[in-house]
Scaffold this active site. Sequence first.
Site, PDB file in Angstrom:
ATOM      1  N   PHE A  60       4.698 -31.973 -15.554  1.00 48.19           N
ATOM      2  CA  PHE A  60       4.597 -31.899 -14.093  1.00 48.19           C
ATOM      3  C   PHE A  60       5.926 -31.373 -13.531  1.00 48.19           C
ATOM      4  CE2 PHE A  60       4.788 -33.518  -9.799  1.00 48.19           C
ATOM      5  CZ  PHE A  60       3.478 -33.506  -9.356  1.00 48.19           C
ATOM      6  N   GLY A  65      20.184 -23.174 -22.307  1.00 47.39           N
ATOM      7  CA  GLY A  65      18.981 -23.438 -21.510  1.00 47.39           C
ATOM      8  C   GLY A  65      19.326 -24.096 -20.193  1.00 47.39           C
ATOM      9  N   GLN A 106       7.389 -28.553 -14.135  1.00 48.37           N
ATOM     10  CA  GLN A 106       8.207 -27.729 -15.049  1.00 48.37           C
ATOM     11  C   GLN A 106       7.424 -26.519 -15.566  1.00 48.37           C
ATOM     12  OE1 GLN A 106       9.999 -30.575 -17.978  1.00 48.37           O
ATOM     13  NE2 GLN A 106      11.883 -29.996 -16.914  1.00 48.37           N
ATOM     14  N   TYR A 166       9.845 -23.871 -16.957  1.00 46.71           N
ATOM     15  CA  TYR A 166      10.504 -24.289 -18.206  1.00 46.71           C
ATOM     16  C   TYR A 166       9.481 -24.321 -19.352  1.00 46.71           C
ATOM     17  CZ  TYR A 166      13.519 -27.345 -21.120  1.00 46.71           C
ATOM     18  OH  TYR A 166      14.280 -27.893 -22.121  1.00 46.71           O
ATOM     19  N   THR A 212      17.208 -25.906 -16.487  1.00 47.79           N
ATOM     20  CA  THR A 212      15.968 -26.265 -15.782  1.00 47.79           C
ATOM     21  C   THR A 212      16.166 -26.006 -14.289  1.00 47.79           C
ATOM     22  OG1 THR A 212      16.760 -28.549 -15.658  1.00 47.79           O
ATOM     23  CG2 THR A 212      15.155 -28.062 -17.378  1.00 47.79           C
TER      24      THR A 212
END
Length: 246
Positions: free
Chosen positions: A147, A89, A149, A152, A91
């Site tokens: 907030f 993963g 994201q 994601y 971000t």
Amino acid sequence: MNSRIAVVTGGLGAIGLATCRALAQANFKVIAADLHASQSRWDDIQMSMKNLNIHFEPVDVSDFSQCASFVQQVESLHGPISVLVNNAGITRDGVLKKMEPADWDAVISVNLTSVFNLCRQVVDGMSERGYGRIVNISSIIGQTGQFGQSNYAAAKSGMHGFTMSLAREVARKGITVNSVSPGYIKSAMTDAVPQELRDQILASVPVGRIGQPDDIARAVAFLCAEESSYLTGVNLPVNGGLFISF
Ligand SMILES: NC(=O)c1ccc[n+]([C@@H]2O[C@H](COP(=O)([O-])OP(=O)(O)OC[C@H]3O[C@@H](n4cnc5c(N)ncnc54)[C@H](O)[C@@H]3O)[C@@H](O)[C@H]2O)c1
């Protein structure tokens, strides 16, 4: 002795390495799959793993054809894959009004499309053999949003929709498909969060500490056990009690 093959993507990251260790300790032969590792980094990791049965194979999980070659390579070198942990993963945070299409695409590809890319490769073999365990590492952010994201959060909640659908498709084939949603876990990802925000997060966790990668690895190993055959389609929150309500 259990010599089933388990693949852990993002296997060189914080949660990935802890999961590789936990599965190897449960007698799986583990393939840590990640972008790349220099020989010296891999040697260091192997030293720290004290000769557990863990091997490295490179793959970019966002690339469908690489995932196909990766699965062929693992199965010809090691044997059929019985356990797949989709853990890789990334971000690329930013409020929506400033988010670039490339940040959206990268996060969706690595976190979500990767799950399709690899499950698509392994599910036929698991069905033919009548056995499989798939665990998708989602996130508390997929359950609550955050907030900055939106990319994601969309990927992580999409993962669980995928989990529930595939769980239904393969439930009668001896395959379980589950999600694990970590809360805030010590890793490069959370070390990058500003100190002030980290202090706020810590204050909100009922157990009073940030999670450790081993906290997640234990939950994954539990779901990967042969005995966990009646547990499918769930999203297991491992977050120090963040969802306790009054
Ligand atoms: N750390 C946390 O607090 C937290 C919380 C919730 C969910 N998660 C999720 O847990 C998983 C692991 O996170 P972590 O904290 O260990 O992060 P990490 O950054 O330590 O590990 C992520 C790993 O994924 C690998 N990776 C990235 N892109 C890849 C690609 N295209 N192909 C193959 N491998 C790739 C990286 O090289 C890295 O080794 C992620 O899916 C993350 O979203 C983490």
